[in-house]
Each structure stands twice: as structure tokens, then as C-alpha cells.
Scaffold this motif. Structure first.
Motif, PDB file in Angstrom:
ATOM      1  N   GLU A  27     -33.939  42.840 -34.508  1.00  0.00           N
ATOM      2  CA  GLU A  27     -34.213  41.802 -34.975  1.00  0.00           C
ATOM      3  C   GLU A  27     -33.737  40.035 -33.768  1.00  0.00           C
ATOM      4  N   VAL A  28     -35.335  39.273 -33.750  1.00  0.00           N
ATOM      5  CA  VAL A  28     -34.227  38.568 -32.641  1.00  0.00           C
ATOM      6  C   VAL A  28     -34.364  37.735 -33.623  1.00  0.00           C
ATOM      7  N   GLU A  29     -33.367  36.567 -33.224  1.00  0.00           N
ATOM      8  CA  GLU A  29     -33.663  35.431 -34.210  1.00  0.00           C
ATOM      9  C   GLU A  29     -34.951  33.918 -33.920  1.00  0.00           C
ATOM     10  N   ASN A  30     -35.465  33.701 -32.811  1.00  0.00           N
ATOM     11  CA  ASN A  30     -36.103  33.546 -32.606  1.00  0.00           C
ATOM     12  C   ASN A  30     -37.095  34.122 -31.266  1.00  0.00           C
ATOM     13  N   ILE A  31     -38.723  33.251 -31.776  1.00  0.00           N
ATOM     14  CA  ILE A  31     -40.330  33.389 -30.123  1.00  0.00           C
ATOM     15  C   ILE A  31     -40.099  32.255 -29.929  1.00  0.00           C
ATOM     16  N   LEU A  33     -47.733  26.755 -26.143  1.00  0.00           N
ATOM     17  CA  LEU A  33     -48.369  26.565 -25.489  1.00  0.00           C
ATOM     18  C   LEU A  33     -49.965  26.780 -24.763  1.00  0.00           C
ATOM     19  N   ASP A  34     -49.240  26.488 -23.565  1.00  0.00           N
ATOM     20  CA  ASP A  34     -50.429  25.864 -22.814  1.00  0.00           C
ATOM     21  C   ASP A  34     -49.251  26.773 -21.357  1.00  0.00           C
ATOM     22  N   HIS A  35     -50.480  26.857 -20.291  1.00  0.00           N
ATOM     23  CA  HIS A  35     -49.413  27.848 -19.189  1.00  0.00           C
ATOM     24  C   HIS A  35     -48.917  26.825 -18.471  1.00  0.00           C
ATOM     25  N   ASP A  36     -49.027  25.838 -18.596  1.00  0.00           N
ATOM     26  CA  ASP A  36     -48.629  24.735 -17.331  1.00  0.00           C
ATOM     27  C   ASP A  36     -46.401  24.451 -17.833  1.00  0.00           C
ATOM     28  N   LEU A  37     -46.706  25.105 -19.737  1.00  0.00           N
ATOM     29  CA  LEU A  37     -45.135  24.708 -20.314  1.00  0.00           C
ATOM     30  C   LEU A  37     -44.478  25.698 -20.600  1.00  0.00           C
ATOM     31  N   GLN A  38     -44.423  26.487 -19.678  1.00  0.00           N
ATOM     32  CA  GLN A  38     -43.764  27.561 -19.596  1.00  0.00           C
ATOM     33  C   GLN A  38     -42.372  27.323 -18.640  1.00  0.00           C
ATOM     34  N   GLY A  39     -42.697  26.290 -18.351  1.00  0.00           N
ATOM     35  CA  GLY A  39     -41.507  26.021 -17.938  1.00  0.00           C
ATOM     36  C   GLY A  39     -40.097  25.541 -18.825  1.00  0.00           C
ATOM     37  N   VAL A  40     -41.151  25.013 -19.574  1.00  0.00           N
ATOM     38  CA  VAL A  40     -40.426  24.262 -20.909  1.00  0.00           C
ATOM     39  C   VAL A  40     -40.394  24.326 -21.484  1.00  0.00           C
ATOM     40  N   ALA A  41     -40.863  25.652 -22.073  1.00  0.00           N
ATOM     41  CA  ALA A  41     -40.105  27.262 -22.779  1.00  0.00           C
ATOM     42  C   ALA A  41     -39.369  27.832 -22.102  1.00  0.00           C
ATOM     43  N   ALA A  42     -38.854  28.348 -21.078  1.00  0.00           N
ATOM     44  CA  ALA A  42     -37.882  28.569 -20.473  1.00  0.00           C
ATOM     45  C   ALA A  42     -36.350  27.715 -20.514  1.00  0.00           C
ATOM     46  N   THR A  43     -36.246  26.485 -20.292  1.00  0.00           N
ATOM     47  CA  THR A  43     -35.865  25.484 -20.689  1.00  0.00           C
ATOM     48  C   THR A  43     -34.975  25.484 -22.510  1.00  0.00           C
ATOM     49  N   VAL A  44     -36.057  25.503 -23.020  1.00  0.00           N
ATOM     50  CA  VAL A  44     -36.530  25.998 -24.783  1.00  0.00           C
ATOM     51  C   VAL A  44     -34.967  27.131 -25.125  1.00  0.00           C
ATOM     52  N   ALA A  45     -35.526  27.727 -24.157  1.00  0.00           N
ATOM     53  CA  ALA A  45     -34.820  28.865 -24.474  1.00  0.00           C
ATOM     54  C   ALA A  45     -33.254  29.377 -24.042  1.00  0.00           C
ATOM     55  N   THR A  46     -33.394  28.280 -22.629  1.00  0.00           N
ATOM     56  CA  THR A  46     -31.767  28.629 -22.298  1.00  0.00           C
ATOM     57  C   THR A  46     -31.122  27.985 -23.619  1.00  0.00           C
ATOM     58  N   LYS A  47     -31.345  26.632 -23.727  1.00  0.00           N
ATOM     59  CA  LYS A  47     -31.141  25.700 -24.903  1.00  0.00           C
ATOM     60  C   LYS A  47     -30.577  26.863 -26.123  1.00  0.00           C
ATOM     61  N   LEU A  48     -31.462  27.207 -26.139  1.00  0.00           N
ATOM     62  CA  LEU A  48     -31.521  28.070 -27.588  1.00  0.00           C
ATOM     63  C   LEU A  48     -30.092  29.296 -27.345  1.00  0.00           C
ATOM     64  N   ILE A 104     -38.465  18.879 -34.068  1.00  0.00           N
ATOM     65  CA  ILE A 104     -37.892  18.160 -33.950  1.00  0.00           C
ATOM     66  C   ILE A 104     -37.582  18.000 -32.487  1.00  0.00           C
ATOM     67  N   LYS A 105     -36.397  17.527 -32.013  1.00  0.00           N
ATOM     68  CA  LYS A 105     -36.236  17.087 -30.802  1.00  0.00           C
ATOM     69  C   LYS A 105     -35.739  18.529 -30.349  1.00  0.00           C
ATOM     70  N   LEU A 106     -35.613  19.082 -29.220  1.00  0.00           N
ATOM     71  CA  LEU A 106     -34.777  19.862 -28.332  1.00  0.00           C
ATOM     72  C   LEU A 106     -33.439  19.734 -28.643  1.00  0.00           C
ATOM     73  N   ASP A 107     -32.813  18.511 -27.954  1.00  0.00           N
ATOM     74  CA  ASP A 107     -31.454  18.290 -28.376  1.00  0.00           C
ATOM     75  C   ASP A 107     -30.773  18.700 -29.887  1.00  0.00           C
ATOM     76  N   GLU A 108     -31.873  18.371 -30.991  1.00  0.00           N
ATOM     77  CA  GLU A 108     -31.189  18.675 -32.362  1.00  0.00           C
ATOM     78  C   GLU A 108     -30.989  20.567 -32.856  1.00  0.00           C
ATOM     79  N   LEU A 109     -32.368  20.414 -31.907  1.00  0.00           N
ATOM     80  CA  LEU A 109     -32.327  22.195 -32.584  1.00  0.00           C
ATOM     81  C   LEU A 109     -31.149  22.736 -32.292  1.00  0.00           C
ATOM     82  N   GLU A 110     -30.738  23.722 -33.250  1.00  0.00           N
ATOM     83  CA  GLU A 110     -29.208  24.602 -33.308  1.00  0.00           C
ATOM     84  C   GLU A 110     -29.883  26.302 -33.171  1.00  0.00           C
TER      85      GLU A 110
END
Lengths: 497, 497
Positions: free
Chosen positions: B411-415, B419-434, B491-497
Motif C-alpha cells: 500500500e503506497v500513498e502516492n504514485i 507526463l513529459d520526460h523533461d518533467l522527470q526532475g520536477v516529479a522528483a521534487t514533488v516526490a521529495t516534498k511528499l 493544487i500548488k505544490l507547496d500546498e500538497l499534503e
């Protein structure tokens, strides 16, 4: 509380054998209860004193240990230490181990990894590679009773590869697996090295991109942060085996020497450079190639590397992508390029990395890399893969250096004690009620003076003392003493939460 | 999702080698990503196609596995199964193991026990007793590289004894220790028996009274209740070695035969009664003594036992106290007297007990007893002690029988997915925040079609899907999709809980 095995104390408690004719009596006997040392006796003396078995705690100090024992046919004075290079985990050490493992587990959970494990005892064949790795000479191996060659695992990755090949089509990639397993190496016992350690492994299988390595390093960074280790304490040196590969290719070095060359290079900081050169030369590398190789290995800047290797190679591309991702993951300050990092396992094929303490006092804290072609060496279909191993020994050394070892103590919520031997059963009922409500209870199992109980409560950090006394129990009540405040009250058993 | 190692699928993806001249390109390449099988190639073909290492995923099905591999000097087709009698723990099995161990730990905590552990590899001497125990013939033992006789532990109690002797005066009694350790026995592989199992042990040291045994049985009962096993599923047969001792004493049987006689009697249900009689006779017991012994062993009532042995002996007193305490602890319905229970270990001296399934289909679920004189057999001072061992195998069989094996899934909380290969780094940032907020994240590490991502989310039971797309990210936002309800919002990334 007084030590129980103190021979001087117990020698003050001598001829209780006369009591042993009343089989139950000695249990109620009011002689200090801490003196529970049961003396060795021959069965013949037992036979002459009917029913003295349990009650007959005769006194006497630490006497000659070689007198006949009733259980085994002979006493055999054993070495009380664990085998050389291995560890016991008494409660205080086990608390630290659990603390560490819980952090391993929690980080792995945060990264969406699933826990796995493999047998500690594996086929020896799984670990026999021919690249001259240190690991092979250090194998704990033997023939079992069925004449199979088996070995205590020195690492977890070959077992992972075996299991993945076995599971084959039933697996859904990418796999993100972690394990915390004990590994064994028969190392020379110098500089406090041990022969077993636990190793936290995380592996990603099925992802050819460097995102996987970046994710793995992110998880180790997350672990360090949780336990208070910062980027000024530790860092990661990162390189790629492809750097070496590209250099070797320039000098037309046969590709099957690759693993062997890596193993030699990994020893650069451990043995003299002339010995390294001699060993490289023995594999067939020309002196020119060796000099060039050592030159490249001294590079600590990616820009410099690019100048030498050119921008087209995969080594540069992988490393650039990794450093770019590190920034997005937020751990740029933790990693640095260092061409000398190759790691000591033959199977790495791409990115390799190593966690090190910045003071340079300790062995590598952890290490890992990409091993895209391990499965085919076992006869399976290859799957792109990378992973790391993180031992439980060096990190504890580092925590000690930094004063970060947590103070962990036993903590029970309640200590329950009958004030009268006849109420022992009632105390059991009280303990059961509390435990059913999820409360931990250290139940005092013998009649003990209150002073002893308070000492015990202090040692176990009990929050409450529950006393079962005759007067209160006649009203169905017990006495609760909150140990932090000293507050004391009576309460009906049913209302006790 | 489609199996990744399916040879038929991957054979449709053939000559990609031409792409390998663009080292980065294949990673962005839009061919179905599930086909990640990296083919084995010789290094010579690699050398002729520059930089094809990581990207050059050539197609082709499961071909002859014995072609030369680039990493090891040869391919060695290994047995992909774990060594006979041992287990892998793939994620689904590991979840069950963790579930079980967590209950062991939680019960131990409720009873105020501290966790300990010892080396898996111990000195052989620790396990060599002379009473003819089965355990000795089943030892995994060998000589290590330093010519020490060592053995994989077949049980935990001797290590406990060793550690207690070693710690000596520094210990505060009573000790209440538990351990969950892997044990090894080279058993014949009949009837689904394995050669390793994990064993939960709880031991009380320093308490001569039967309250300790009563507490131990209470903890096992608490464990059973937690996992849904009732007193109609299992019970405990209880006796005392002192019963046997008293009978043997009547016939003047030498006391040093006691251990040996117990070992023989323990086999009563496993081998024919005539063989038992023959073996007892061989130890020197008269036929009359044997008949009397077997008579006593058939007794299932404490009252009957008392009639035969008389009321003065310790056996009766201990057992009466235990049954009385069982009532107070609330598990009277779980236990019964059975004189035939002696257990197969030589060192027991008092109460012995065994957990059994009431349908009689399975081996003993757990067993334990008092071993007041074990420490002296190793040359230490004795301490009154009792404990039990509870294996991880039979209980799972029982849970299966009763349909009580829990459904445990990843059971993971988030996946989190770019959506774009260039955004892989951003996804990493999102994952780190969560993750920094304690949320578990399965980060998608490659560019994958959304359909694949939803399948993955279903497999990992993800609660939310976080999509990182270009349009939203330009506003600093991500898309959240709650997977149970289908609800979707930005949602804004900063507001993601």
C-alpha cells in the motif's frame, strides 16, 4: 538492584536444604529473594533429600565448575563469547539495532519499496565469480550433510538475481525491493572489522535510466537526514564504470578483462600504487594504458572528464543526468564526481557510488551501482538493475563520532505487583486486563519487598506502579501510583485504563 | 500489466542497435517501455558500435543462455531455487512474515520483555549434548577458515545461557527476554518439513516460581487471541519433568539417565511403542520400571496423578499452582494436564508444555519449559529459568487451515508521474516534498503511458495519483487524482499534503 550472580552475596545464604522437605515453603520464604542462584548438585544428593528439586536452592559461592551436573552428563566450560567476529545483541544493543532497522524500513516505505529476504545459506555457486574479488576468498562455505556446496551469503544481490530469474514472468517491473539481511565475510580481524554485519539493500529492477540511481541515492540521503547526519558529515562519490570502459576501449583492451581491472582499481587506496600497476600489467595492460587509466581515475571534475573523453559517450551523459536529478531531488550538496570510484564487485556496469565520511576516518558507509548484466551471468535474461548495500556497522561508528547515538531505554507502561503472595493470582488478573487494553505490563512474578519493586520500576522506566493489596482488593480495588508525579489513588479494576 | 520477461513479446522488438549511436535517444524512445529485457552481447560487438552500452537494448527472445557474458568470464546456469529446505521471501511472503513477527514483538512488549539476539553461527560445542537428542544429529556444522568447529544454531536457548553467563553480575534479575531468530536443522525433507525456520522465544530468568511458566503461557495465549486462534483451535498440554523424576527415583534409576530417558519418551508418538520399550530397556531400566513409567505417562488427570505419586511431591505442587494461575490469567480452557508431555530437549528440569492443534493434524505449534540447570552444564552458575520456542511454520499452516491468513498487500500513498520526460526532475521534487511530509511515494522513473501508470497504481494500491504536466507546472501546480473516488483537482505544490 544487587547483582544476582554475586558469589559473595550468595555465600551468605547457606544451608537452606532443611527447608526443602516442605516443597512449597521455600517459595514463600522471606530470605532476600535476589539470591536465586541454584547450585549445581549431583542427582544422588537430590535423591536423598526428597522433593528438594525446585526449593532446594543451596547457598555457596562460585565453586569449582567441573563437578558433575545433573542435566548433561558432564560440565563443559564453554567460551562465553560469541564466535570471533560475531556479535550478541543484549537488550541495549538490540534497541539500537531495531532503531536503525526501523529507519531503514521507514525510508524504504516512503520510497514505495517492498521488503524481501533470501536464505542466509545459499549455494556457493551463486557467489563464485572469477574476477578476483576479495569477497570470494572470504566466503564462509562448506559442504552440507547432503554433499551440497553451500555458503553463508556475503551479500544479497546474487540472491536477488536468482529470485528474479526464478519468478520470471510473474513479476511486474519495475521492481522496487529492499532487504535487511545478515551477511558473512571471513575477514582478517584487523581494525575492528567483524565477520558478520547486517546490510540494508534497496534495488530497482527494470529501469534502464539513471533516474533509478538518483532515486536510490535520494533514499540514502533521506535516511541520513532522519538520523541527524548532514551533508557536512558525509558525501557520495559518484562515477561510472563506463568511464573506465571507454578508456580501456581506446587502448583495445579485451572487454573480458573489464571486471578484473575494476577489482584491481578498487584497491587503489588500500595497497601501494606500484602494486596496483604491477597487477594491472599482469592482466596485459600496457604501461601507457595504465598511466592513462590512472590519469583519468584522478579526475574529480565532470567538465575535465568531458574534455578528455569527449561529450558523446554514455559515461558523461549518465553522470550529467544524475547530477541534474540530484539538484531536483535536493541533494546536490551531498554528491561529487570522483573517477576513482569503481567499487569492488565485478558485476557493476554503469553508475557506481559510495557514501563516505568527510573526515576520512571510516571505511565506506555504503555503496552501490548499476548491474545491468548480472542476471545473464546466471543464465537468465538480463534486466536493467541498480542497487546499494548499507551496512549496520560503519554507520554506528559515525553516529558515535558525531554524538548522535540515541539514548534508547526499555519503557514499560505498568509494573504490577502483589503485596501478598496469596494475591499473586489477582496480580495476574490485573496484568491480563491491562494487556488486553494494549498496556504493557511488567508483572512481578515473586514476592518482593517494595524497595525492590521501586528499583525495578526505575530500571524499566515504568510509568505506573499498580499495587494489589489485601485491603483494597476486598473492595475490588487496586492502588495506582503514577511514578513521574508520585500521585497515588485507588481505582476499581474494571475502571483501570 | 504485461509480463516484462515474456520472450514472445520481446522478440517483436528487434534491430534497435542503429539507435544506439545516439546515446541518450533510446531513453526517450517511444517503443513500449515494458520491453526492458537487455540482451546479452559480447563485448566485441559493443566495441564496434560506440557507446551502445545502456541504450542498445536489442530484441530477441530467450536465446541460448550459454553465450559469453561480458561481466563474468562465463555464464553459469544456476539453480534458481533456494537451497533445499530453505525459503526465499518475495514481497507477499515477507508481508506475512512481518505481520507474524510484529505480533510476536507486540505481545512481547505487552508482557514487558526485552528483545535480544545472538549469532546465527555459534560454536558447535554449545549444541553438543550427550542425551541423544534429535537436534544433535541435525546440526549444520563445519570448520571455519580458522579451524573452529561452528554450527548454524538449531535453537536459541544455549546462546541465551552463554550470554547470561558472560554478562554475569551486570544483569538485573529477573530477566525477561525475547528473541526472533532463524534456526537450522538438517532434517530429512519429508512431509513438507523445512531445514530452517524462525523461532520466537520468550524466557524468564531468575524466577524459581511457576508464576514464570504461567506468564509465558499467558503470552502465547495473548498471541493466539490477537491472530484469531481460539481455545477450540489449539490447546496446551502441560506436565512436569519432575513426574518422571519421581517415578524413576522409585525404581532407583541412576539420575544421570534422566535426560536420556526423557528423549526416548518424547518419541512415543513418533515411533512404535515396542521400539520405545527396547530403547528404555537399553538404558538399563527394568521391565517393571518401564511398565510403571508408561502407565504414569498415560495419565491425563492431575487428581489421578496425585493418587499415584502422593501429594507431597513438587511435581504435583508445581502443576497445581500452574493450573490455579491459569484460571487467574484467564486461560483455563486452553490448558490440560498430560503426563506424556516431556519435550525433546535434554535440559528441561520442571514444567514442560506444548501447544497443539485440537484437530491433531499438525506438529507441535510451540513448546517450552523450565531449565533450571542449563547454565551449570556450560560451567556457569545456575539461574532458575524457563522459556518457550514458537516456530513460524506450523502456525502459518494452522492459519491456512482456519482461513485466518490475512490478506496483506502493498500500500503506497502516492504514485507520482511526470507526463513529459523533461518533467522527470520536477516529479522528483514533488516526490521529495511528499516524502518529507511522511507520505510514501512510488515515483515513476521512466516515461510511461498513462494506462501503464493506472495499472501500476492499482497494483500498488496507491491512494492518490499525482501528475506533473507542463500546463499545470507552468503555474507551479500539479494534478491530484484521488483513486478511490476519481476526484481530481489541481493544487500548488507547496500546498500538497
Amino acid at each position: 538492584m544487587p547483582p544476582l550472580l554475586n558469589p559473595r552475596l550468595s555465600s551468605s545464604l547457606k544451608p537452606l536444604l532443611l527447608l526443602s522437605q516442605f516443597p512449597i515453603a521455600p517459595r514463600n520464604f522471606q530470605i532476600p529473594r535476589q539470591l536465586v542462584s541454584v547450585k549445581r548438585r549431583s542427582f544422588s544428593s537430590l535423591a536423598s533429600v526428597q522433593s528438594s528439586d525446585n526449593g532446594g536452592r543451596s547457598g555457596g559461592g562460585r565453586s569449582g565448575a567441573l563437578s558433575p551436573s545433573p542435566v548433561a552428563e558432564e560440565v563443559q566450560r564453554i567460551d562465553v563469547n560469541p564466535p570471533k567476529g560475531t556479535r550478541d545483541f543484549p537488550p541495549e544493543d538490540m534497541r539500537l539495532r531495531n532503531w536503525l532497522f526501523n529507519h531503514f524500513r521507514e525510508v524504504s516505505r516512503l520510497f514505495g519499496f517492498e521488503e524481501v529476504d533470501y536464505p542466509v545459506l545459499e549455494s556457493e555457486a551463486l557467489f563464485i565469480r572469477k574476477a578476483g574479488e576479495e569477497i570470494r576468498d572470504q566466503l564462509y562455505c562448506f559442504e552440507d550433510r547432503g554433499n551440497r556446496r553451500v555458503a553463508l551469503r556475503p551479500e544479497l544481490t546474487p540472491s536477488l538475481a536468482r529470485l528474479v530469474i526464478q519468478k520470471g514472468k510473474s513479476l511486474s517491473f519495475p521492481l522496487k525491493w529492499f532487504a535487511i539481511g545478515q551477511c558473512w565475510r571471513y575477514e582478517r580481524m584487523t581494525r575492528g572489522r567483524r565477520r558478520e554485519h547486517y546490510q540494508w539493500n534497496m534495488d530497482v529492477l527494470g529501469v534502464p535510466e539513471v533516474t533509478a540511481e538518483a532515486e536510490l541515492i535520494a533514499s540514502i540521503v533521506a535516511f541520513f537526514k532522519r538520523i541527524g547526519i548532514t551533508e557536512s558529515d558525509v558525501g557520495f562519490k559518484v562515477s561510472s564504470r563506463k568511464v573506465l570502459q571507454e578508456v580501456l576501449r581506446c587502448y583495445s583492451v579485451p572487454e573480458n578483462l573489464f571486471g578484473k581491472v575494476c577489482i584491481i582499481i578498487d584497491k587503489i587506496e588500500k595497497i601501494p600504487i606500484d602494486e596496483i600497476k604491477r597487477e594491472l600489467n599482469a592482466t596485459g595492460l600496457s604501461e601507457e594504458a595504465i598511466e592513462e587509466l590512472l590519469q583519468v581515475l584522478s579526475i574529480k571534475s565532470l567538465t575535465k572528464l568531458e574534455e578528455i573523453l569527449g561529450g558523446a559517450g554514455e559515461a558523461i551523459a549518465d553522470l550529467k543526468q544524475l547530477f541534474s536529478l540530484a539538484e531536483k531531488f535536493g541533494y546536490s550538496e551531498w554528491i561529487q564526481f570522483d573517477a576513482s570510484i569503481v567499487r569492488g564487485l565485478a558485476y557493476y556496469t554503469g553508475i557506481v557510488f559510495e557514501g563516505f565520511d568527510r573526515k576520512g576516518k571510516l571505511r565506506a558507509i555504503c555503496g552501490g551501482g548499476r548491474y545491468d548484466r548480472l542476471l545473464s551471468t546466471f543464465g537468465g535474461d538480463d534486466v536493467p538493475a541498480c542497487g546499494f548495500g548499507f551496512g549496520d556497522a560503519v554507520i554506528v561508528e559515525l553516529l558515535k563520532e558525531k554524538g548522535l547515538v540515541p539514548e534508547l531505554s526499555l519503557e514499560v507502561e505498568n509494573i504490577v505487583c502483589a503485596l501478598d503472595h496469596d494475591l499473586q493470582g489477582v496480580a495476574a488478573t490485573v496484568a491480563t486486563k491491562l494487556r488486553e487494553k494494549g498496556q504493557s505490563v511488567d508483572l512481578v512474578l515473586e514476592s518482593k519487598p517494595l524497595k525492590w519493586v521501586f528499583k525495578r520500576a526505575a530500571r524499566t522506566n515504568a510509568q505506573r506502579l499498580i499495587l494489589v493489596g489485601n485491603t483494597e482488593w476486598q473492595k475490588g480495588m487496586v492502588v495506582v501510583k503514577v511514578l513521574s508525579s508520585g500521585e497515588q489513588y485507588e481505582i476499581k479494576l474494571d475502571e483501570l485504563e
